[in-house]
Design a protein around this motif. Structure first.
Motif, PDB file in Angstrom:
ATOM      1  N   ALA A  80     -11.148  -3.730 -11.797  1.00  0.00           N
ATOM      2  CA  ALA A  80     -10.341  -3.981 -11.000  1.00  0.00           C
ATOM      3  C   ALA A  80      -8.983  -3.484 -11.473  1.00  0.00           C
ATOM      4  N   MET A  81      -8.414  -4.501 -12.117  1.00  0.00           N
ATOM      5  CA  MET A  81      -7.482  -4.289 -12.349  1.00  0.00           C
ATOM      6  C   MET A  81      -6.755  -2.767 -13.435  1.00  0.00           C
ATOM      7  N   LYS A  82      -7.344  -2.650 -13.752  1.00  0.00           N
ATOM      8  CA  LYS A  82      -7.941  -1.047 -14.262  1.00  0.00           C
ATOM      9  C   LYS A  82      -7.382   0.210 -13.512  1.00  0.00           C
ATOM     10  N   ASN A  83      -8.543   0.256 -12.333  1.00  0.00           N
ATOM     11  CA  ASN A  83      -8.312   0.532 -11.232  1.00  0.00           C
ATOM     12  C   ASN A  83      -7.378   0.905 -10.299  1.00  0.00           C
ATOM     13  N   GLY A  84      -7.068  -0.348  -9.942  1.00  0.00           N
ATOM     14  CA  GLY A  84      -5.997  -1.039  -8.923  1.00  0.00           C
ATOM     15  C   GLY A  84      -6.330  -1.435  -8.139  1.00  0.00           C
ATOM     16  N   ASP A  85      -7.565  -1.846  -7.741  1.00  0.00           N
ATOM     17  CA  ASP A  85      -8.448  -2.609  -6.773  1.00  0.00           C
ATOM     18  C   ASP A  85      -7.875  -4.075  -7.182  1.00  0.00           C
ATOM     19  N   TYR A  86      -7.104  -5.046  -8.293  1.00  0.00           N
ATOM     20  CA  TYR A  86      -6.790  -5.461  -8.540  1.00  0.00           C
ATOM     21  C   TYR A  86      -4.883  -5.701  -8.498  1.00  0.00           C
ATOM     22  N   ASP A  87      -4.041  -6.481  -8.401  1.00  0.00           N
ATOM     23  CA  ASP A  87      -2.984  -6.253  -8.661  1.00  0.00           C
ATOM     24  C   ASP A  87      -2.632  -6.994 -10.018  1.00  0.00           C
ATOM     25  N   GLU A 121       8.564  -9.848  -6.385  1.00  0.00           N
ATOM     26  CA  GLU A 121       9.072  -8.161  -5.245  1.00  0.00           C
ATOM     27  C   GLU A 121       8.015  -7.878  -5.892  1.00  0.00           C
ATOM     28  N   PRO A 122       7.728  -6.713  -4.868  1.00  0.00           N
ATOM     29  CA  PRO A 122       7.104  -5.391  -4.542  1.00  0.00           C
ATOM     30  C   PRO A 122       7.890  -4.272  -5.129  1.00  0.00           C
ATOM     31  N   LYS A 123       7.075  -3.399  -5.974  1.00  0.00           N
ATOM     32  CA  LYS A 123       7.991  -2.000  -6.659  1.00  0.00           C
ATOM     33  C   LYS A 123       7.935  -1.138  -5.338  1.00  0.00           C
ATOM     34  N   ASN A 124       6.973  -1.109  -4.913  1.00  0.00           N
ATOM     35  CA  ASN A 124       6.849  -0.180  -3.655  1.00  0.00           C
ATOM     36  C   ASN A 124       5.575  -1.140  -2.299  1.00  0.00           C
ATOM     37  N   ASP A 125       5.135  -0.107  -1.547  1.00  0.00           N
ATOM     38  CA  ASP A 125       4.464  -1.033  -0.203  1.00  0.00           C
ATOM     39  C   ASP A 125       3.211  -0.637  -0.670  1.00  0.00           C
ATOM     40  N   GLN A 126       2.413  -0.691  -1.814  1.00  0.00           N
ATOM     41  CA  GLN A 126       1.274  -1.035  -2.103  1.00  0.00           C
ATOM     42  C   GLN A 126       1.241  -2.169  -3.252  1.00  0.00           C
ATOM     43  N   GLY A 127       2.789  -2.573  -3.468  1.00  0.00           N
ATOM     44  CA  GLY A 127       2.419  -4.515  -4.221  1.00  0.00           C
ATOM     45  C   GLY A 127       2.963  -5.704  -3.079  1.00  0.00           C
ATOM     46  N   LYS A 128       3.212  -4.567  -1.858  1.00  0.00           N
ATOM     47  CA  LYS A 128       3.035  -5.803  -0.823  1.00  0.00           C
ATOM     48  C   LYS A 128       2.083  -6.092  -0.109  1.00  0.00           C
ATOM     49  N   THR A 129       1.135  -6.206  -0.824  1.00  0.00           N
ATOM     50  CA  THR A 129       0.051  -7.019  -0.136  1.00  0.00           C
ATOM     51  C   THR A 129      -1.139  -7.122  -1.448  1.00  0.00           C
ATOM     52  N   ILE A 130      -0.608  -8.088  -2.602  1.00  0.00           N
ATOM     53  CA  ILE A 130      -1.031  -8.289  -3.691  1.00  0.00           C
ATOM     54  C   ILE A 130      -2.675  -8.716  -3.571  1.00  0.00           C
ATOM     55  N   TYR A 160      -3.199 -13.457 -18.812  1.00  0.00           N
ATOM     56  CA  TYR A 160      -3.472 -12.761 -17.234  1.00  0.00           C
ATOM     57  C   TYR A 160      -2.488 -11.667 -17.169  1.00  0.00           C
ATOM     58  N   THR A 161      -2.966 -10.880 -16.786  1.00  0.00           N
ATOM     59  CA  THR A 161      -1.780  -9.660 -15.892  1.00  0.00           C
ATOM     60  C   THR A 161      -1.627  -9.240 -15.406  1.00  0.00           C
ATOM     61  N   PHE A 162      -0.937  -8.393 -14.880  1.00  0.00           N
ATOM     62  CA  PHE A 162      -0.108  -7.845 -13.562  1.00  0.00           C
ATOM     63  C   PHE A 162      -0.317  -6.311 -13.055  1.00  0.00           C
ATOM     64  N   ASN A 163       0.139  -5.939 -12.316  1.00  0.00           N
ATOM     65  CA  ASN A 163       0.056  -3.954 -12.059  1.00  0.00           C
ATOM     66  C   ASN A 163       1.438  -3.749 -11.815  1.00  0.00           C
ATOM     67  N   ASN A 164       2.161  -4.014 -13.028  1.00  0.00           N
ATOM     68  CA  ASN A 164       3.868  -3.349 -13.247  1.00  0.00           C
ATOM     69  C   ASN A 164       3.917  -2.191 -12.558  1.00  0.00           C
ATOM     70  N   GLN A 165       3.527  -1.543 -11.824  1.00  0.00           N
ATOM     71  CA  GLN A 165       3.382  -0.065 -11.677  1.00  0.00           C
ATOM     72  C   GLN A 165       4.092  -0.475  -9.530  1.00  0.00           C
ATOM     73  N   ARG A 166       3.159  -1.677  -8.556  1.00  0.00           N
ATOM     74  CA  ARG A 166       4.139  -2.066  -8.221  1.00  0.00           C
ATOM     75  C   ARG A 166       4.159  -3.550  -7.804  1.00  0.00           C
ATOM     76  N   ILE A 167       3.899  -4.299  -9.315  1.00  0.00           N
ATOM     77  CA  ILE A 167       4.596  -6.047  -9.014  1.00  0.00           C
ATOM     78  C   ILE A 167       5.912  -5.743 -10.000  1.00  0.00           C
ATOM     79  N   LYS A 168       7.470  -6.171  -9.763  1.00  0.00           N
ATOM     80  CA  LYS A 168       8.850  -5.763 -10.420  1.00  0.00           C
ATOM     81  C   LYS A 168       8.634  -7.568 -11.850  1.00  0.00           C
ATOM     82  N   GLU A 169       8.540  -6.415 -12.420  1.00  0.00           N
ATOM     83  CA  GLU A 169       8.488  -6.989 -14.029  1.00  0.00           C
ATOM     84  C   GLU A 169       9.047  -8.297 -14.563  1.00  0.00           C
TER      85      GLU A 169
END
Length: 577
Positions: A442-449, A218-227, A189-198
């Motif tokens: 979608a994971m690469k371009n940030g459409d998925y978190d 926990e979200p890192k920033n506002d973008q990480g508040k919506t998964i 699985y994978t997740f966006n480490n710039q939006r979610i605290k690892e």
């Protein structure tokens, strides 16, 4: 498609490929003893009657687009059946809904998919899948000794003794082989480490798709508040009382996230109080439960004992098919003993009660469902209520109903007033895409978190994470198995010897399936109970060895023979009719 698997499939496209040499070193591939392929130890007989020849058998499979690896595993195994054993099994890809419908109606010879344990307890596998009247025993397996043991383990409250019974059940299943495992899953699985605290993510047997992760990451920033995440398939049934609401993961995951349960499995699959403050067994068939204080439903109404009693009485009175095995057949009555306390009276001892009854029955709000059933006229058939934006879910879980655009998107706002499990994020959005390539992009371009599921090439996802700075890869061994089930009502699958021979063949194919097709993401499997369920898994489950040569020996001993072209025939006195 990864380069490794692409090369492998190119090889598969050629007749008499090197596949056989991958795992069957020493087998003859060109002999005049029962055809041009397969082992040389076949017993060839001339002038065999036509009615003993094994006819075409159909292996129902998902499509390659739906799940490429599983489809290709089916292709390999069926090819080996044809070329090494002379059994004309054909892979038939169908849409997944067609596959499950035909399976439910017993219209198949073989079928392959993925199946898991219920909350870490083996009962759902032991009884539902293999007991003669099990709700998921679509392949007609019926063994008297097994049936007795399957029911006995349910009633054994001594955990060690129950473990012995569950092990004995696996031993019989290993000998009888109604199921042949392809592998135990290892999923990336994978997740966006710039939006979610690892360091806030929690990985369990279901990967990142678990309530502990979704309430604690926990979200890192506002973008990480919506998964935004993917889904197995688009959700199509969100009624928690419908069998397709609690079965397929595409529906069960959002239903589980929106509801509370008295018990939930913890991160290690151990049943743990959730909405329950505590519980106490008064005797083997009487359990008292106290609810936590301060819980409310999404509309602000308090969660009380009345709601728990209402939920179970509704199920007992109307008997939704989804709850036959774990509630209707188990619970005698439920009593309110206080504003936040209830007492369960069981019909008889039921060892997995905490995991598979309290852990799988959502708490429904009495005030809402009473009105909903009256409004829709479904008082006697609550599982037929059409849940939609017009008739949404109101429950008490960590996530609420938002908007459902069926087929494309389901938004679930966090329930920030949850008394003990309010998520740190603001919203979960499941947005399925048509292909695995689209999901990676979608994971690469940030459409998925985050990826809740991954059905594509494990290697390709691993490569994507390696080459994309903001992606973190995690992987886990789940409690499921990819397996092939045989319809034991249909010849030759009604013959134990044939099923054992099939196991010898499939076991020899596991190396190819795991390493060539799944890119090394998988573990060898021998039992329906995954070894991640350490306490319940029987590592001594019987299996059959020596690949095609071993299979031929088993079949010869059972009376099967071959003609000069390598086609297999039933033993004397048996036909396929």
């Amino acid at each position: 498609m990864s380069s490794t698997r692409r090369n492998f499939m190119k090889k598969m496209g050629a007749a008499g490929t090197a596949v056989g040499s991958v795992s069957l070193a020493g087998c003859s591939t060109n002999n005049n003893n029962g055809g041009n392929n397969g082992p040389s130890n076949k017993k060839v007989v001339k002038d065999l009657p036509k009615n003993r020849k094994i006819g075409k058998k159909v292996h129902l499979s998902n499509t390659e687009k739906y799940w490429a690896e599983r489809y290709q595993a089916n292709v390999v195994v069926d090819k080996w059946f044809r070329e090494k054993l002379g059994v004309p099994i054909q892979t038939k890809p169908v849409e997944i809904t067609v596959l499950t419908s035909r399976e439910d109606n017993g219209k198949f010879d073989l079928t392959t998919y993925n199946w898991c344990a219920d909350n870490g307890d083996p009962d759902g596998i032991i009884v539902n899948r293999f007991y003669k009247d099990g709700s998921e025993n679509d392949y007609g397996f019926n063994n008297q000794k097994y049936n007795e043991l399957a029911m006995k383990q349910r009633k054994e409250t001594d955990e060690k003794k129950r473990q012995e019974l569950v092990h004995e059940c696996q031993k019989i299943l290993g000998e009888q082989r109604p199921e042949n495992q392809f592998l135990y899953n290892v999923y990336p699985y994978t997740f966006n480490n710039q939006r979610i605290k690892e360091d806030s993510t929690i990985v369990t047997v279901t990967g990142l798709r678990n309530i502990w992760n979704y309430t604690q990451m926990e979200p890192k920033n506002d973008q990480g508040k919506t998964i935004v995440t993917n889904n197995w398939d688009p959700s199509d049934q969100l009624n928690p009382l419908h069998i397709n609401g609690i079965g397929p993961s595409r529906n069960w995951t959002p239903i589980r996230f929106m509801h509370d349960f008295l018990i939930r499995p913890d991160e290690n699959q151990k049943p743990t109080p959730w909405a329950a403050k505590d519980y106490e067994w008064k005797d083997d068939t009487t359990l008292t439960v106290n609810l936590k204080q301060g819980m409310t439903f999404h509309d602000g109404e308090p969660v009380t004992a009345d709601d728990v009693v209402y939920t179970f009485n509704l199920i007992l009175d109307t008997e939704p098919p989804a709850y036959t095995n774990n509630v209707v057949d188990v619970v005698k009555s439920v009593e309110k003993t206080g504003n936040l306390s209830v007492k369960f009276n069981l019909k008889e001892v039921y060892a997995p009660f905490l995991s598979t009854t309290l852990g799988l029955t959502p708490i429904l709000p009495k005030h809402y469902w009473t009105k909903l059933l009256r409004k829709t006229g479904n008082q006697k058939t609550p599982w037929k209520v059409s849940i939609s934006n017009k008739n949404p879910i109101v429950a008490s879980g960590p996530f609420k109903w938002g908007t459902w655009d069926q087929g494309s998107k389901f938004e679930m706002p966090a329930f920030k007033k949850h008394s003990f499990a309010a998520p740190n994020i603001e919203k979960r959005v499941q947005k399925p895409l048509a292909t695995r390539d689209a999901e990676v992009e979608a994971m690469k371009n940030g459409d998925y978190d985050l990826l809740d599921y991954w059905h594509g090439s494990p290697s390709s996802l691993k490569d994507a994470a390696k080459n994309t700075k903001h992606l973190t890869l995690v992987q886990t061994s789940d409690d499921c198995r990819q397996a092939c089930w045989m319809n034991t009502r249909n010849p030759p699958f009604d013959d134990v010897a044939f099923r054992q021979a099939a196991n010898a063949l499939v076991m020899s194919a596991q190396e190819v399936i795991i390493n060539e097709i799944y890119g090394g993401f998988g573990n060898k499997a021998t039992s329906p109970i995954n070894k991640t369920l350490k306490f319940w898994h029987n590592s001594d489950t019987p299996m059959f060895k020596n690949g095609a040569e071993g299979a031929v020996e088993i079949l010869k001993d059972a009376g099967y023979v071959w003609d000069e072209q390598g086609n297999m025939y039933y033993p004397e006195g048996k036909t396929g009719n």
